[in-house]
Motif scaffolding. Structure first.
Motif, PDB file in Angstrom:
ATOM      1  N   LEU A  54      47.008  31.597  48.687  1.00 43.52           N
ATOM      2  CA  LEU A  54      45.667  31.891  49.229  1.00 43.52           C
ATOM      3  C   LEU A  54      45.788  32.158  50.616  1.00 43.52           C
ATOM      4  CD1 LEU A  54      42.982  29.654  47.410  1.00 43.52           C
ATOM      5  CD2 LEU A  54      43.532  31.907  46.860  1.00 43.52           C
ATOM      6  N   ARG A  55      45.150  33.215  51.181  1.00 42.66           N
ATOM      7  CA  ARG A  55      45.236  33.435  52.627  1.00 42.66           C
ATOM      8  C   ARG A  55      43.801  34.002  53.209  1.00 42.66           C
ATOM      9  NH1 ARG A  55      50.577  35.420  54.552  1.00 42.66           N
ATOM     10  NH2 ARG A  55      51.702  36.044  52.890  1.00 42.66           N
ATOM     11  N   ASP A  56      43.313  32.851  53.896  1.00 47.23           N
ATOM     12  CA  ASP A  56      42.001  32.957  54.731  1.00 47.23           C
ATOM     13  C   ASP A  56      40.971  33.763  53.801  1.00 47.23           C
ATOM     14  OD1 ASP A  56      40.959  32.830  56.997  1.00 47.23           O
ATOM     15  OD2 ASP A  56      41.225  34.876  57.674  1.00 47.23           O
ATOM     16  N   ILE A  57      40.688  32.835  52.594  1.00 48.45           N
ATOM     17  CA  ILE A  57      39.605  33.411  51.895  1.00 48.45           C
ATOM     18  C   ILE A  57      38.367  32.675  52.346  1.00 48.45           C
ATOM     19  CG2 ILE A  57      38.614  33.228  49.452  1.00 48.45           C
ATOM     20  CD1 ILE A  57      41.362  34.908  49.597  1.00 48.45           C
ATOM     21  N   SER A  58      37.222  33.813  52.572  1.00 45.99           N
ATOM     22  CA  SER A  58      35.804  33.343  53.031  1.00 45.99           C
ATOM     23  C   SER A  58      34.770  33.845  52.127  1.00 45.99           C
ATOM     24  CB  SER A  58      35.617  33.791  54.528  1.00 45.99           C
ATOM     25  OG  SER A  58      36.835  32.997  55.260  1.00 45.99           O
ATOM     26  N   PHE A  59      34.053  33.142  51.514  1.00 46.24           N
ATOM     27  CA  PHE A  59      33.045  33.828  50.722  1.00 46.24           C
ATOM     28  C   PHE A  59      31.875  32.824  50.581  1.00 46.24           C
ATOM     29  CE2 PHE A  59      35.643  32.099  47.478  1.00 46.24           C
ATOM     30  CZ  PHE A  59      34.667  31.587  46.623  1.00 46.24           C
ATOM     31  N   ALA A  60      30.752  33.368  50.227  1.00 46.34           N
ATOM     32  CA  ALA A  60      29.770  32.264  49.679  1.00 46.34           C
ATOM     33  C   ALA A  60      28.696  32.791  48.534  1.00 46.34           C
ATOM     34  CB  ALA A  60      28.594  31.852  50.809  1.00 46.34           C
ATOM     35  N   ILE A  61      28.610  31.964  47.663  1.00 51.61           N
ATOM     36  CA  ILE A  61      27.780  32.266  46.598  1.00 51.61           C
ATOM     37  C   ILE A  61      26.510  31.461  46.452  1.00 51.61           C
ATOM     38  CG2 ILE A  61      29.471  33.745  45.380  1.00 51.61           C
ATOM     39  CD1 ILE A  61      30.051  31.214  43.677  1.00 51.61           C
ATOM     40  N   PRO A  62      25.388  31.958  46.067  1.00 52.27           N
ATOM     41  CA  PRO A  62      24.116  31.144  45.801  1.00 52.27           C
ATOM     42  C   PRO A  62      24.080  30.489  44.578  1.00 52.27           C
ATOM     43  CG  PRO A  62      23.702  33.576  45.293  1.00 52.27           C
ATOM     44  CD  PRO A  62      24.977  33.530  45.872  1.00 52.27           C
ATOM     45  N   ALA A  63      23.235  29.329  44.490  1.00 48.20           N
ATOM     46  CA  ALA A  63      23.302  28.774  43.184  1.00 48.20           C
ATOM     47  C   ALA A  63      22.425  29.460  42.226  1.00 48.20           C
ATOM     48  CB  ALA A  63      22.371  27.335  43.591  1.00 48.20           C
ATOM     49  N   GLY A  64      22.915  29.166  40.966  1.00 48.63           N
ATOM     50  CA  GLY A  64      22.266  29.765  39.733  1.00 48.63           C
ATOM     51  C   GLY A  64      22.486  31.129  39.505  1.00 48.63           C
ATOM     52  N   GLY A  65      23.778  31.174  38.959  1.00 51.33           N
ATOM     53  CA  GLY A  65      24.231  32.491  38.368  1.00 51.33           C
ATOM     54  C   GLY A  65      25.746  32.558  38.108  1.00 51.33           C
ATOM     55  N   VAL A  66      26.312  33.492  37.529  1.00 50.34           N
ATOM     56  CA  VAL A  66      27.739  33.458  36.911  1.00 50.34           C
ATOM     57  C   VAL A  66      28.551  34.050  37.880  1.00 50.34           C
ATOM     58  CG1 VAL A  66      29.082  33.958  35.027  1.00 50.34           C
ATOM     59  CG2 VAL A  66      26.782  33.302  34.576  1.00 50.34           C
ATOM     60  N   PHE A  67      29.599  33.564  38.134  1.00 50.24           N
ATOM     61  CA  PHE A  67      30.578  34.088  39.347  1.00 50.24           C
ATOM     62  C   PHE A  67      31.908  34.501  38.800  1.00 50.24           C
ATOM     63  CE2 PHE A  67      33.229  33.735  43.083  1.00 50.24           C
ATOM     64  CZ  PHE A  67      32.661  34.955  43.744  1.00 50.24           C
ATOM     65  N   GLY A  68      32.417  35.789  38.675  1.00 51.54           N
ATOM     66  CA  GLY A  68      33.583  36.099  38.126  1.00 51.54           C
ATOM     67  C   GLY A  68      34.690  35.859  39.275  1.00 51.54           C
ATOM     68  N   VAL A  69      36.065  35.512  38.672  1.00 50.48           N
ATOM     69  CA  VAL A  69      37.143  35.543  39.682  1.00 50.48           C
ATOM     70  C   VAL A  69      38.088  36.563  39.063  1.00 50.48           C
ATOM     71  CG1 VAL A  69      38.918  34.134  40.629  1.00 50.48           C
ATOM     72  CG2 VAL A  69      36.595  33.348  40.713  1.00 50.48           C
ATOM     73  N   LEU A  70      38.346  37.533  39.506  1.00 52.68           N
ATOM     74  CA  LEU A  70      39.376  38.428  38.707  1.00 52.68           C
ATOM     75  C   LEU A  70      40.878  38.614  39.817  1.00 52.68           C
ATOM     76  CD1 LEU A  70      36.668  41.173  38.387  1.00 52.68           C
ATOM     77  CD2 LEU A  70      37.870  39.880  36.458  1.00 52.68           C
ATOM     78  N   GLY A  71      41.777  39.171  38.984  1.00 57.23           N
ATOM     79  CA  GLY A  71      42.909  39.202  39.799  1.00 57.23           C
ATOM     80  C   GLY A  71      44.091  39.196  38.803  1.00 57.23           C
ATOM     81  N   ALA A  72      45.436  39.844  39.376  1.00 53.46           N
ATOM     82  CA  ALA A  72      46.238  39.748  38.273  1.00 53.46           C
ATOM     83  C   ALA A  72      46.940  38.474  38.211  1.00 53.46           C
ATOM     84  CB  ALA A  72      47.489  40.917  39.072  1.00 53.46           C
ATOM     85  N   ASN A  73      48.042  38.226  37.384  1.00 50.88           N
ATOM     86  CA  ASN A  73      48.675  36.811  37.624  1.00 50.88           C
ATOM     87  C   ASN A  73      49.270  36.701  38.566  1.00 50.88           C
ATOM     88  OD1 ASN A  73      49.327  37.976  34.185  1.00 50.88           O
ATOM     89  ND2 ASN A  73      47.971  36.234  34.623  1.00 50.88           N
ATOM     90  N   GLY A  74      49.096  35.245  38.930  1.00 54.40           N
ATOM     91  CA  GLY A  74      49.751  34.792  40.472  1.00 54.40           C
ATOM     92  C   GLY A  74      49.083  35.302  41.694  1.00 54.40           C
ATOM     93  N   SER A  75      47.766  35.642  41.405  1.00 52.71           N
ATOM     94  CA  SER A  75      46.938  36.276  42.640  1.00 52.71           C
ATOM     95  C   SER A  75      46.280  35.104  43.243  1.00 52.71           C
ATOM     96  CB  SER A  75      46.177  37.532  42.084  1.00 52.71           C
ATOM     97  OG  SER A  75      45.038  36.978  41.126  1.00 52.71           O
ATOM     98  N   GLY A  76      46.337  33.807  42.533  1.00 56.64           N
ATOM     99  CA  GLY A  76      45.526  32.632  43.334  1.00 56.64           C
ATOM    100  C   GLY A  76      44.475  32.349  42.858  1.00 56.64           C
ATOM    101  N   LYS A  77      44.045  32.857  41.641  1.00 58.40           N
ATOM    102  CA  LYS A  77      42.780  32.755  40.921  1.00 58.40           C
ATOM    103  C   LYS A  77      42.706  31.048  40.728  1.00 58.40           C
ATOM    104  CE  LYS A  77      43.349  35.131  37.348  1.00 58.40           C
ATOM    105  NZ  LYS A  77      44.701  35.696  37.542  1.00 58.40           N
TER     106      LYS A  77
END
Lengths: 267, 279
Positions: A54-77
């Motif tokens: 993982l390189r320099d990941i920044s984000f914020a998500i509000p409470a109450g919801g479904v959050f998806g994480v996508l990416g190819a194999n080995g992308s750091g999910k």
């Protein structure tokens, strides 16, 4: 309560691994030879190569919801989820998660095959830090959701692989964690169970809980997620409202349902 | 209720011992201890009986050989009249606890891959659960000791009230060494074999089967640096009224145990954060 609060926040999170190429003593040896002979320090390459997950990941998500994480194999999910679950520490940056966290990143791996279904529910509940009263209160819901009623007192080894996963999943989604992390949890579920899982996930989101889902199944993700992000080789590529992120990601990865397409020609 | 924020920050260093957090996780600790006991004895015929059969057989071997090496008088003088087999068994009670704790603790992280990769918990709980489970074995072996004393018509002494005191250096040494070994085992799989060898040697250099007083003074000090020396002697004094360990031997030995615990906590502190990367 905290509907519009930030449930998950990552600030400049980075994570790297040192690859020892199958020789764990490489690092030790170069350190020792460095002690004995200072000139050797530069000769031996320092203990394998460094892989950035993982390189320099920044984000914020509000409470109450479904959050998806996508990416190819080995992308750091998975590494991202591990950091959110505090299973491992980032090399730099900071992750914050509001409230209690429930994580099953590798479904079924924690079941003891010798225990009965009932014992398993209690043990998983304890491992997931759920107070005993809650487990007792939710017990019937869990049994019903997993559909193991008749086999409650037989040992888990006798369950099919799919049923074991259902059991672990049922415990996970009924124990009232504020933030639930699920890594590829639904990949082995059958159609009917998957539908019920998605319903349950939406229900939890409506209650103000936050669910983080990792999956390659774009149809499902588009249906259930509110927001999503895409990782590529450890970097944050897209982040935002799920529908638009996923349709963008589709254009980016032309194969249907996100089957393992490499990203080399996409830059 | 305002929920707590779980922070995972690269820059925040964990304290040496998060006592409060460990207490919060006592349910999980109890579960780990239960699993350890359950898994150890399932599918065995004799089950928990192994925790006193093992020292019983060791006692038989030493009891058969050692009395032939010294005069009866001399031996009785050293043990202050305690029958030699009893003398050995009493020493084996804490020693076996220590050996078991270390054997289990060494592989505890490697064996719990799923748990470590899935959920957060204070990593200390895993090695600690092995030490606690070993102490449960100690209780059973101790009950067997009382039974043996009954048959040998040896009355327990009033010193018995001090026995729990000698558990402290035992716990400290086992936890400290267990922390270091479990982390090393993650990367260097030779550690387990090295540990097994040290456990064999350990029984030979701990005054379980010989009286410390029988050694020349210079060697006595060397053996006193073994954290288990004070524990074994203390146990024997408390349960059998064997000669009391000298205060200086006890001090050196307990200090070694304390150093081991501190070293273990220091070693574990930083490394525990990324254990999941190595399992």
């Amino acid at each position: 309560m905290f509907e519009r609060q930030i449930a998950i926040r990552c600030r400049n999170v980075s994570k790297c691994f040192r690859r020892d190429d199958g020789d764990p003593y490489q690092g030790l040896r170069s350190k020792l030879s460095g002690l004995v002979n200072p000139w050797a320090r530069n000769r031996e390459p320092s203990a394998g190569s460094i892989v950035w997950a993982l390189r320099d990941i920044s984000f914020a998500i509000p409470a109450g919801g479904v959050f998806g994480v996508l990416g190819a194999n080995g992308s750091g999910k998975s590494v991202l989820l591990r950091i959110l679950a505090r299973v491992t520490k980032p090399v730099s940056g900071r992750a914050e998660v509001l409230g209690s966290v429930g994580s099953i990143l590798d479904l079924g791996g924690m079941l003891l095959p010798e225990l009965t279904g009932k014992e398993t529910i209690y043990q998983l509940g304890t491992i997931l830090r759920c107070p005993r009263e809650t487990i007792v209160r939710r017990f019937d819901d869990i049994v019903e959701f997993a559909g193991i009623g008749p086999h409650l007192h037989s040992i888990v080894r006798g369950y099919s692989a799919g049923t074991q996963v259902r059991l672990a999943f049922a415990v996970m989604v009924y124990l009232d964690a504020d933030v639930v992390l699920l890594d590829e949890a639904l990949s082995v579920a059958d159609q009917d169970f998957r539908r019920r899982c998605l319903e349950r996930i939406r229900e939890m989101a409506a209650q103000g809980r936050t669910i983080v889902l990792v999956s390659h199944e774009l149809e499902m993700m588009a249906e259930v997620c509110d927001q999503a992000l895409v990782l590529d080789k450890g970097e944050l590529k897209m982040f935002g409202e799920a529908q638009s992120v996923i349709s963008e990601y589709r254009r980016w990865v032309p194969a249907p349902l996100g089957t393992t397409m490499r990203t080399g020609n996409l830059k | 209720m305002n929920p707590a924020v779980a922070v995972n920050d690269a820059g925040v260093e964990a304290p040496l011992l998060e006592w409060r957090e460990l207490r919060d996780y006592r349910d999980l600790l109890a579960l780990l201890v239960w699993r350890e006991m359950y898994l150890r004895y399932r599918h065995t015929l004799i089950g928990v009986g192994w925790s006193f059969l093992n020292p019983l057989m060791t006692m038989a071997v030493f009891g058969l050989i050692v009395p032939n090496l010294v005069s009866r008088q001399q031996l009785a003088e050293y043990t202050r009249g305690v029958p030699y087999p009893l003398y050995v068994f009493c020493g084996l009670v804490p020693w076996n606890c220590f050996a078991h704790a270390l054997t289990r603790a060494t592989t505890c992280l490697v064996d719990q891959k799923a748990l470590l990769k899935n959920v957060y918990f204070p990593r200390l709980a895993l090695p600690l659960s092995k030490v606690i489970a070993a102490c449960a074995d100690l209780l059973i072996a101790f009950a067997a000791l009382l039974a043996l004393m009954f048959f040998a018509r040896t009355a327990p002494s009033l010193n018995l009230v001090f026995l729990p005191l000698f558990l402290l250096p035992l716990l400290a040494a086992a936890t400290g060494a267990g922390l270091i070994l479990s982390v090393l085992q993650l990367r260097y799989r030779d550690v387990f074999f090295l540990m097994q060898f040290f456990m064999q040697m350990g029984l030979l250099v701990t005054p379980v089967w010989f009286p410390l007083e029988a050694l020349p003074p210079a060697l006595r000090w060397l053996v006193a640096c073994n954290p288990m020396t004070g524990v074994v002697q203390g146990f024997r004094w408390a349960a059998l009224k064997a000669p009391a360990p000298s205060v200086s031997v006890l001090a050196v030995s307990s200090a070694a145990a304390a150093v081991l615990l501190l070293a273990g906590l220091l070693f574990f502190r930083k490394r525990q954060e990324t254990i999941a990367d190595y399992v």
